[in-house]
Design a protein around this motif. Structure first.
Motif, short mmCIF file in Angstrom:
data_model
loop_
_atom_site.label_atom_id
_atom_site.label_comp_id
_atom_site.label_asym_id
_atom_site.label_seq_id
_atom_site.Cartn_x
_atom_site.Cartn_y
_atom_site.Cartn_z
N VAL A 39 0.84 -1.19 0.00
CA VAL A 39 0.00 0.00 0.00
C VAL A 39 0.88 1.25 0.00
N ASP A 40 0.64 2.17 -0.94
CA ASP A 40 1.35 3.45 -0.96
C ASP A 40 0.69 4.40 0.03
N TYR A 41 1.50 5.00 0.92
CA TYR A 41 0.96 5.87 1.94
C TYR A 41 1.90 7.04 2.16
N LYS A 42 1.51 8.20 1.68
CA LYS A 42 2.27 9.44 1.87
C LYS A 42 3.74 9.27 1.49
N GLY A 43 3.95 8.76 0.31
CA GLY A 43 5.30 8.65 -0.20
C GLY A 43 6.06 7.41 0.23
#
Length: 236
Positions: free
Chosen positions: A219-223
């Protein structure tokens, strides 16, 4: 060991009759087993469930009042109920699935019961259930009239995971049953639109079953990228 940590666990007497002594075992408050436990307590022992009813009278005024009223209002209760358990001030009625809707209707409509509100409905998975019925559908009911609560539980097998829908009695069961179907695979017959509510329609499996694999997708989360659960830190 601190007094606080000692209080959070039960010590099973050892050979000398001393809690935690020689030959004794520690039963942790978390009840974990075969899980790579990280609580700090080793050698956890899972208690074996006792599938019997609590002796009457229950010793709890509300539980006695609810069950007495249910017996009066539902003459076939002996055939409809598998067992009744009162534990820590909570009343749980284990109902056979074919009687669930009728018992629910009585709990809602009888003036001495008046459980008008289905506050939640959820699933539980007990893979080692001694009855072989690992999937449990649990409804939590509230009587706002009498200020009482009761838990109604139905258990089914993985091979035949069908339970009658309670939407005809409590419309609020609608989305609760959809989530339980999605997460546990319990099929609520008579539900007006039983579809997944959290996972995509084509998702395979039911994520809250105990044997569901931990794998997933990053999961991509704030960079930053969070890896799937099975690729994160190991606690073993």
């Amino acid at each position: 060991m601190s007094d606080e940590s000692t209080a959070s666990a039960d010590l099973i007497p050892g050979a000398a009759g001393v809690p935690g002594g020689p030959g004794g075992q520690r039963r942790d408050a978390f009840g974990a087993g075969d899980s790579g436990d990280t609580s700090g307590f080793g050698g956890l022992v899972t208690p074996v469930p006792i599938l019997s009813s609590t002796a009457r009278p229950f010793g709890d005024a509300d539980a006695d009042a609810v069950y007495d009223a249910l017996e009066r209002a539902f003459p076939q209760l002996g055939d409809a109920v598998e067992r009744v358990v009162v534990d820590r001030g909570e009343l749980t009625v284990h109902v056979r699935r074919e009687s669930l809707v009728a018992v629910g209707q009585t709990l809602r409509d009888d003036p001495d019961l008046r459980f008008e509100l289905l506050s939640s409905l959820s699933g539980v998975d007990y893979p080692d259930d001694v009855t072989g019925r690992r999937l449990h559908s649990v409804a939590h009911l509230t009587s706002m009239t009498h200020r009482r609560r009761v838990r109604v539980e139905v258990s089914v097998t993985d091979a035949d995971p069908t339970v009658p829908s309670l939407t005809s009695v409590w419309p609020t069961a609608d989305w609760h049953e959809r989530e339980t179907y999605d997460m546990f695979g319990i099929v609520y017959t008579g539900h007006p639109g039983l579809t997944r509510i959290m996972m995509p329609d084509d998702w395979i499996g039911h994520p809250q079953r105990k044997d569901y694999p931990l794998g997933g997708i990053p999961v991509d989360y704030k960079g930053a990228t969070i890896p799937p659960p099975d690729e994160r830190r190991s606690y073993s």
